[in-house]
Scaffold this motif. Structure first.
Motif, PDB file in Angstrom:
ATOM      1  N   ALA A 105       1.506  -9.593  -0.809  1.00  0.00           N
ATOM      2  CA  ALA A 105       1.276  -9.557  -2.119  1.00  0.00           C
ATOM      3  C   ALA A 105       0.568 -10.966  -2.936  1.00  0.00           C
ATOM      4  O   ALA A 105      -0.457 -10.015  -3.813  1.00  0.00           O
ATOM      5  N   ASP A 106       0.580 -11.563  -2.396  1.00  0.00           N
ATOM      6  CA  ASP A 106      -0.934 -12.230  -3.122  1.00  0.00           C
ATOM      7  C   ASP A 106      -2.380 -11.380  -3.047  1.00  0.00           C
ATOM      8  O   ASP A 106      -3.417 -11.421  -3.512  1.00  0.00           O
ATOM      9  N   LYS A 107      -2.592 -11.205  -1.871  1.00  0.00           N
ATOM     10  CA  LYS A 107      -4.053 -10.215  -1.663  1.00  0.00           C
ATOM     11  C   LYS A 107      -4.001  -8.777  -1.690  1.00  0.00           C
ATOM     12  O   LYS A 107      -4.956  -8.259  -1.346  1.00  0.00           O
ATOM     13  N   GLY A 108      -2.819  -8.794  -2.405  1.00  0.00           N
ATOM     14  CA  GLY A 108      -2.482  -6.747  -3.115  1.00  0.00           C
ATOM     15  C   GLY A 108      -2.366  -5.517  -1.583  1.00  0.00           C
ATOM     16  O   GLY A 108      -2.684  -4.884  -1.542  1.00  0.00           O
ATOM     17  N   ARG A 109      -1.693  -6.687  -0.278  1.00  0.00           N
ATOM     18  CA  ARG A 109      -1.517  -5.129   0.025  1.00  0.00           C
ATOM     19  C   ARG A 109       0.171  -4.772   0.904  1.00  0.00           C
ATOM     20  O   ARG A 109      -0.125  -4.279   1.631  1.00  0.00           O
ATOM     21  N   LEU A 110       1.048  -4.954  -0.254  1.00  0.00           N
ATOM     22  CA  LEU A 110       1.839  -4.746  -0.152  1.00  0.00           C
ATOM     23  C   LEU A 110       2.066  -3.359   0.566  1.00  0.00           C
ATOM     24  O   LEU A 110       3.086  -2.872   1.576  1.00  0.00           O
TER      25      LEU A 110
END
Length: 183
Positions: free
Chosen positions: A85-90
């Motif tokens: 989620a932090d890396k925008g990869r969900l």
């Protein structure tokens, strides 16, 4: 393509972490990832939210928190999801789970495949086919069975990267092509 590369990297990272923890944890991570992805596939609107750039990381984490509270995965997998989620990869979760499963199968010596027949196979026939494939490959074989009356008869078998199409439909297609060429 890029998503696939990213998914592989994250899957390898989680897998390496699981290897350090031991086989039990390695399997548990895979089961937790499968549960999460199954939930996402059951509610495709969640995956659309995870892909949508309008929602920021905190909003996505809020949704993820509720999802994880219901599914109760292990702490490592939960933290892994928050990292995504932090890396925008969900949105890569399904691809990560697929590649993680492949890595897990390889480490356990399992080969997955698919067999398609025109009629439903009897259980003893299924066991016989699996037994012969295991003997040939020297590895444990897990097959998914599918019935497609359109193939008319015979079988289509895919194990690993090998494909055998011994269906009557394929044989008729080959015969048709040969007649067209005048052979």
């Amino acid at each position: 393509m890029i998503g696939n590369i990213v998914a592989r990297r994250y899957a390898r990272a989680l897998f390496a972490l699981g290897q350090k923890q031991g086989d039990k944890e390695l399997k548990a991570y895979g089961e937790d990832m499968t549960k999460i992805v199954s939930a996402l596939e059951g509610a495709p609107e969640l995956l659309r939210i995870f892909k949508n750039p309008i929602f920021n990381a905190d909003e996505k984490k809020g949704i993820l928190k509720q999802l994880l509270a219901k599914l109760k995965p292990g702490q490592v997998v939960g933290n892994f999801c928050y990292l995504l989620a932090d890396k925008g990869r969900l949105d890569c979760l399904p691809e990560i789970q697929v590649y993680y499963s492949k890595l897990l199968d390889e480490s356990q010596g399992i080969v997955r495949g698919e067999i398609v027949t025109a009629i439903k196979l009897a259980d003893n026939m299924k066991q016989e086919i699996v037994g012969k494939l295991e003997k040939q490959s020297g590895r444990k074989v897990v097959l998914d069975y599918e019935v497609e009356p359109e193939i008319l008869g015979g079988i289509k078998l895919k194990v690993g990267d090998k494909v055998l199409d011994a269906s009557i439909r394929a044989q008729l297609q080959i015969l048709k092509e040969n007649i067209k060429r005048g052979e």
